[in-house]
Enzyme design. Structure first.
Site, short mmCIF file in Angstrom:
data_model
loop_
_atom_site.label_atom_id
_atom_site.label_comp_id
_atom_site.label_asym_id
_atom_site.label_seq_id
_atom_site.Cartn_x
_atom_site.Cartn_y
_atom_site.Cartn_z
N LEU A 57 0.81 -1.22 0.00
CA LEU A 57 0.00 0.00 0.00
C LEU A 57 0.84 1.27 0.00
O LEU A 57 0.31 2.35 -0.23
CB LEU A 57 -0.95 0.03 1.21
CG LEU A 57 -2.17 -0.88 1.19
CD1 LEU A 57 -1.79 -2.31 1.56
CD2 LEU A 57 -3.25 -0.36 2.13
N TYR A 90 0.54 11.66 -10.54
CA TYR A 90 0.18 10.58 -9.61
C TYR A 90 -0.41 9.40 -10.36
O TYR A 90 0.03 8.26 -10.21
CB TYR A 90 -0.80 11.09 -8.57
CG TYR A 90 -1.52 9.98 -7.83
CD1 TYR A 90 -0.83 9.13 -6.97
CD2 TYR A 90 -2.89 9.76 -8.00
CE1 TYR A 90 -1.49 8.10 -6.31
CE2 TYR A 90 -3.55 8.74 -7.34
CZ TYR A 90 -2.85 7.92 -6.50
OH TYR A 90 -3.49 6.89 -5.84
#
Length: 329
Positions: free
Chosen positions: A83, A151
Site C-alpha cells: 500500500l 500521480y
C-alpha cells in the site's frame, strides 16, 4: 482465511493500511508493519490502535525506495500487501520525481523482493485515478488507462510492473483497484475529511475545489474486506479487480449530504488553488464491481450515509489533529 499467515503490509501507518493491519490481527494473522522511517519514531495511525492489537504487530521501519530494506522486510512472509505510495494528486504536480521514486521504484523493489523470496501471494494497490475521466460507465477493468496527473501515471506504471512480473516470472500477484475510499483516519487532503473538518469547526462556507465531478465512495471497512478477500483468492492472481459501490455522486451533492450528517447547512466555495488543471480533472468515476463479486464474493456493506455518519463521529472526537484552516496539498 489469513489466520496464522505471516503478512507484510507496506504503508501500514497510513489511512487504509492501519485499518488493514487492525483487521488482519483480528483475523489471527502475524503482521509485519512496514512504516516509513523517521527521526521521531512515529508509527503514524498504528499508534492509535488498541494496545492488544499493537501487541501482535511487528513494526519494521524503512523506506520502499530502499531495495535492501524492502528485501529484509519481505523475508519469511506468506503474503505482501503493498500500500505504500505518495497519493496526493495536487502535490504530484509539484514533485513528480518523488512520485516516480516512491510509487514506481518502490513497487519494483517490493516485486523484486517477493520474487527473490518466493512469496506465495502479493497484492498491489492501484487506484481508480488510473482510468481518468470515465469513457463509459460503470467502469470495468477493461476501461482504457489514462494518466491525467503525474500521480495517476505513476500508479499505471506500478500496476503494469506488477502484472509484468506475473507474466514474465510467474509471481503470484493481484492488483486491487479501489475507488475513492473514505472513513476515520483519512488525511484532510481528501474531500470528505476536508469538508467535515471545516463544518465541525463551525464553518458554513466550506472551501473545496471543483464541485461538478462525480466520485464513487467506498467506506474503508469495505475496502479492507476487499484486500482480505483478494489475498485468499487464487483466481485473482494475475488479475486487476475494481472495488467500488457502482454508484456516483457529485462533489456538490456530497457536500449537501455531509451538511445533513453534521446538522449544518453548507455552502461550497470553490478556490482556484484547490482546482485541478482543466485537462487533469477526472470528471466522472463509477465502478463496475462485477469482477469482485464473482471472484471473491465482495459487496459493500456500508452505504454512503452510514459511512459518513461513522466518519463524522470519529472526526468530531479527533478534530484537534487536523489543520482545517489551511489547504493541504
Amino acid at each position: 482465511m489469513l489466520n496464522g499467515r505471516k503478512i507484510l503490509v507496506t504503508g501500514s501507518e497510513g489511512f487504509i493500511g492501519s485499518h488493514l493491519v487492525e483487521r488482519l490481527v483480528e483475523l489471527g494473522a502475524d503482521v509485519r508493519a512496514f512504516v516509513l522511517y523517521n527521526s521521531f519514531g512515529s508509527w503514524g495511525w498504528l499508534e492509535d490502535l488498541p494496545a492488544e492489537v499493537r501487541a501482535h504487530v511487528e513494526v519494521f521501519g524503512g523506506d520502499v525506495r530502499d531495495a535492501d530494506r524492502v528485501d529484509q522486510a519481505a523475508k519469511g512472509v506468506d503474503t505482501v500487501f503493498h500500500l505504500a505510495a505518495l497519493i496526493a494528486i495536487p502535490y504530484s504536480y509539484h514533485a513528480p520525481e518523488s512520485y516516480v521514486a516512491t510509487n514506481v521504484t518502490g513497487t519494483l523493489n517490493v516485486l523484486q523482493a517477493a520474487r527473490r523470496h518466493g512469496t506465495p501471494r502479493v497484492v498491489v494497490t492501484s487506484t481508480s485515478e488510473v482510468y481518468g475521466t470515465a469513457q463509459s460507465v460503470p467502469i470495468s477493468e477493461k476501461h482504457p488507462l489514462v494518466g491525467q496527473s503525474p500521480y495517476a501515471a505513476t500508479k499505471i506504471a506500478a500496476d503494469q510492473l506488477a502484472l509484468s512480473f506475473h507474466y514474465a516470472f510467474g509471481l503470484p500477484v493481484a492488483v486491487l483497484r479501489p475507488f475513492n475510499t473514505f472513513g476515520p483516519r483519512q488525511s484532510a487532503r481528501a474531500v470528505i475529511p476536508t469538508v467535515m473538518v471545516q463544518a465541525l469547526a463551525g464553518k458554513t462556507e466550506v472551501r473545496v475545489g471543483s464541485i461538478h465531478p462525480t466520485r464513487d465512495f467506498t467506506f474503508v471497512k469495505d475496502t479492507v474486506e476487499g484486500f482480505v478477500r483478494i489475498a485468499d483468492c487464487s483466481a485473482a492472481v494475475g488479475q486487476v479487480v475494481n472495488l467500488g459501490t457502482d454508484t456516483e455522486i457529485t462533489i456538490g451533492d456530497l457536500i449537501v449530504k455531509i451538511g445533513e450528517v453534521v446538522g449544518r447547512k453548507l455552502t461550497a466555495v470553490s478556490e482556484d488553488q484547490r482546482v485541478r488543471p482543466p485537462k487533469s480533472e477526472v470528471e466522472r468515476l463509477r465502478a463496475d464491481n462485477t469482477k469482485a463479486r464473482e471472484l471473491f464474493g465482495w459487496t459493500p456493506r456500508y452505504d454512503l450515509e452510514r459511512g459518513l455518519a461513522e466518519t463524522a463521529t470519529w472526526l468530531e472526537q479527533n478534530l484537534g489533529r487536523y489543520k482545517g484552516e489551511i489547504y493541504n496539498l
